[in-house]
Design a protein around this motif. Structure first.
Motif, PDB file in Angstrom:
ATOM      1  N   HIS A  88       7.972  -5.270  -3.745  1.00 37.86           N
ATOM      2  CA  HIS A  88       6.638  -5.474  -3.194  1.00 37.86           C
ATOM      3  C   HIS A  88       5.598  -5.618  -4.292  1.00 37.86           C
ATOM      4  O   HIS A  88       5.821  -5.229  -5.439  1.00 37.86           O
ATOM      5  CB  HIS A  88       6.253  -4.326  -2.262  1.00 37.86           C
ATOM      6  CG  HIS A  88       6.245  -2.980  -2.950  1.00 37.86           C
ATOM      7  ND1 HIS A  88       7.364  -2.195  -3.040  1.00 37.86           N
ATOM      8  CD2 HIS A  88       5.252  -2.300  -3.578  1.00 37.86           C
ATOM      9  CE1 HIS A  88       7.075  -1.087  -3.697  1.00 37.86           C
ATOM     10  NE2 HIS A  88       5.785  -1.124  -4.052  1.00 37.86           N
ATOM     11  N   VAL A  89       4.460  -6.169  -3.902  1.00 38.42           N
ATOM     12  CA  VAL A  89       3.306  -6.331  -4.783  1.00 38.42           C
ATOM     13  C   VAL A  89       2.118  -5.681  -4.090  1.00 38.42           C
ATOM     14  O   VAL A  89       1.701  -6.123  -3.021  1.00 38.42           O
ATOM     15  CB  VAL A  89       3.024  -7.817  -5.070  1.00 38.42           C
ATOM     16  CG1 VAL A  89       1.759  -7.962  -5.914  1.00 38.42           C
ATOM     17  CG2 VAL A  89       4.217  -8.465  -5.780  1.00 38.42           C
ATOM     18  N   THR A  90       1.586  -4.631  -4.682  1.00 41.19           N
ATOM     19  CA  THR A  90       0.500  -3.866  -4.068  1.00 41.19           C
ATOM     20  C   THR A  90      -0.841  -4.536  -4.339  1.00 41.19           C
ATOM     21  O   THR A  90      -1.149  -4.886  -5.476  1.00 41.19           O
ATOM     22  CB  THR A  90       0.495  -2.430  -4.610  1.00 41.19           C
ATOM     23  OG1 THR A  90       1.759  -1.815  -4.329  1.00 41.19           O
ATOM     24  CG2 THR A  90      -0.617  -1.610  -3.980  1.00 41.19           C
ATOM     25  N   ILE A  91      -1.646  -4.679  -3.281  1.00 41.90           N
ATOM     26  CA  ILE A  91      -2.979  -5.275  -3.447  1.00 41.90           C
ATOM     27  C   ILE A  91      -4.102  -4.260  -3.254  1.00 41.90           C
ATOM     28  O   ILE A  91      -5.261  -4.569  -3.510  1.00 41.90           O
ATOM     29  CB  ILE A  91      -3.183  -6.478  -2.506  1.00 41.90           C
ATOM     30  CG1 ILE A  91      -3.245  -6.042  -1.039  1.00 41.90           C
ATOM     31  CG2 ILE A  91      -2.076  -7.524  -2.712  1.00 41.90           C
ATOM     32  CD1 ILE A  91      -3.744  -7.138  -0.103  1.00 41.90           C
ATOM     33  N   ALA A  92      -3.764  -3.035  -2.813  1.00 38.40           N
ATOM     34  CA  ALA A  92      -4.767  -1.976  -2.670  1.00 38.40           C
ATOM     35  C   ALA A  92      -4.066  -0.623  -2.681  1.00 38.40           C
ATOM     36  O   ALA A  92      -3.057  -0.438  -1.990  1.00 38.40           O
ATOM     37  CB  ALA A  92      -5.565  -2.144  -1.382  1.00 38.40           C
ATOM     38  N   TYR A  93      -4.603   0.307  -3.464  1.00 37.64           N
ATOM     39  CA  TYR A  93      -4.040   1.646  -3.578  1.00 37.64           C
ATOM     40  C   TYR A  93      -4.920   2.656  -2.848  1.00 37.64           C
ATOM     41  O   TYR A  93      -6.156   2.564  -2.884  1.00 37.64           O
ATOM     42  CB  TYR A  93      -3.930   2.056  -5.043  1.00 37.64           C
ATOM     43  CG  TYR A  93      -2.879   1.296  -5.802  1.00 37.64           C
ATOM     44  CD1 TYR A  93      -1.550   1.717  -5.808  1.00 37.64           C
ATOM     45  CD2 TYR A  93      -3.209   0.140  -6.501  1.00 37.64           C
ATOM     46  CE1 TYR A  93      -0.582   1.008  -6.503  1.00 37.64           C
ATOM     47  CE2 TYR A  93      -2.238  -0.572  -7.202  1.00 37.64           C
ATOM     48  CZ  TYR A  93      -0.926  -0.136  -7.197  1.00 37.64           C
ATOM     49  OH  TYR A  93       0.032  -0.842  -7.876  1.00 37.64           O
ATOM     50  N   PRO A  94      -4.306   3.648  -2.197  1.00 36.74           N
ATOM     51  CA  PRO A  94      -5.105   4.659  -1.486  1.00 36.74           C
ATOM     52  C   PRO A  94      -5.845   5.556  -2.479  1.00 36.74           C
ATOM     53  O   PRO A  94      -5.293   5.943  -3.508  1.00 36.74           O
ATOM     54  CB  PRO A  94      -4.055   5.448  -0.701  1.00 36.74           C
ATOM     55  CG  PRO A  94      -2.793   5.299  -1.501  1.00 36.74           C
ATOM     56  CD  PRO A  94      -2.854   3.920  -2.093  1.00 36.74           C
ATOM     57  N   MET A  95      -7.069   5.907  -2.146  1.00 38.22           N
ATOM     58  CA  MET A  95      -7.856   6.800  -2.980  1.00 38.22           C
ATOM     59  C   MET A  95      -7.701   8.259  -2.548  1.00 38.22           C
ATOM     60  O   MET A  95      -8.119   9.165  -3.255  1.00 38.22           O
ATOM     61  CB  MET A  95      -9.326   6.375  -2.924  1.00 38.22           C
ATOM     62  CG  MET A  95      -9.557   4.981  -3.471  1.00 38.22           C
ATOM     63  SD  MET A  95     -11.166   4.262  -3.007  1.00 38.22           S
ATOM     64  CE  MET A  95     -12.306   5.372  -3.812  1.00 38.22           C
ATOM     65  N   TYR A  96      -7.098   8.457  -1.374  1.00 34.29           N
ATOM     66  CA  TYR A  96      -6.934   9.790  -0.814  1.00 34.29           C
ATOM     67  C   TYR A  96      -5.532   9.939  -0.255  1.00 34.29           C
ATOM     68  O   TYR A  96      -4.851   8.955   0.046  1.00 34.29           O
ATOM     69  CB  TYR A  96      -7.966  10.031   0.306  1.00 34.29           C
ATOM     70  CG  TYR A  96      -9.391   9.869  -0.160  1.00 34.29           C
ATOM     71  CD1 TYR A  96     -10.084  10.925  -0.736  1.00 34.29           C
ATOM     72  CD2 TYR A  96     -10.027   8.641  -0.040  1.00 34.29           C
ATOM     73  CE1 TYR A  96     -11.376  10.766  -1.187  1.00 34.29           C
ATOM     74  CE2 TYR A  96     -11.332   8.470  -0.490  1.00 34.29           C
ATOM     75  CZ  TYR A  96     -12.002   9.542  -1.068  1.00 34.29           C
ATOM     76  OH  TYR A  96     -13.281   9.373  -1.520  1.00 34.29           O
TER      77      TYR A  96
END
Length: 205
Positions: A145-153
């Protein structure tokens, strides 16, 4: 891009910040179609909850080589030499970002075909293990996979899933040609990652 000035009362995402070690990656410096699709999808993601991946931060993790400080420059050089030898007969291939999904709280594209990614990973892993037999290779059950957004919480899996549902269901189908793998020195920042490319391993044209 959705913005919310009210910060949610959630537990900040945990994890080691700073240098993580050396990894094998695919990176996407020259993938304009992927960049365009990523930017389009990111318009729906709430930046009060998710840290958006910049275009020069898009990557696919193939394997871990060594934790920070657990390898020497000489060992990394030997691994790179072994990788060039192992990969010299592996052909370039086309990978498709088929669909966007919730990645346990992160948001990203599933890449296929999985078998080509794993063939390359296995070749690079063999090179790593030929020099570092006890290398902490990355055994993961996740699909490539290619991540386009990471969780901040912590605990944002449900919000990530809901965000994915709002994104155009036709998103995906973008093709990327893989011509090389890279060895990177990886570092985790507050929510996402950065790296320096140490070595490029070309595939056969």
């Amino acid at each position: 891009m959705t913005r919310n000035t009210t910060r949610p009362r959630l537990q900040p995402r945990r994890g080691q910040v700073g240098p993580l070690g050396h990894y094998w990656f695919l990176i996407f410096e020259h993938a304009p179609d992927l960049h365009a699709l990523t930017k389009s999808c990111q318009q729906t993601i709430d930046t009060a909850y998710f840290d958006l991946t910049p275009m020069d931060g898009l990557h696919l993790t193939l394997d871990r080589i060594a934790h920070d400080g657990a390898s020497t420059p000489e060992q990394l050089k030997l691994i790179a030499t072994a990788a060039r030898r192992t990969c010299q007969d592996l052909a370039t291939f086309t990978m498709t970002m088929e669909r966007i999904t919730n990645l346990r709280g992160a948001i990203g594209f599933i890449a296929s075909p999985e078998k080509h990614v794993h063939t390359l990973r296995d070749a690079l892993r063999a090179a790593t293990l030929s020099v570092l037999p006890d290398a902490p290779v990355k055994d993961s059950s996740s699909l490539p996979h290619v991540t386009i957004a990471y969780p901040m919480y912590e605990g944002l899996a449900a919000k990530a899933a809901a965000t994915v549902e709002r994104i155009d269901p036709t998103s995906g189908g973008v093709e990327v040609t893989v011509v090389e793998a890279v060895m990177v020195a990886l570092e985790r920042r507050e929510f996402s990652y950065s790296w320096d490319v140490a070595v490029r391993i070309p595939l056969a044209r």
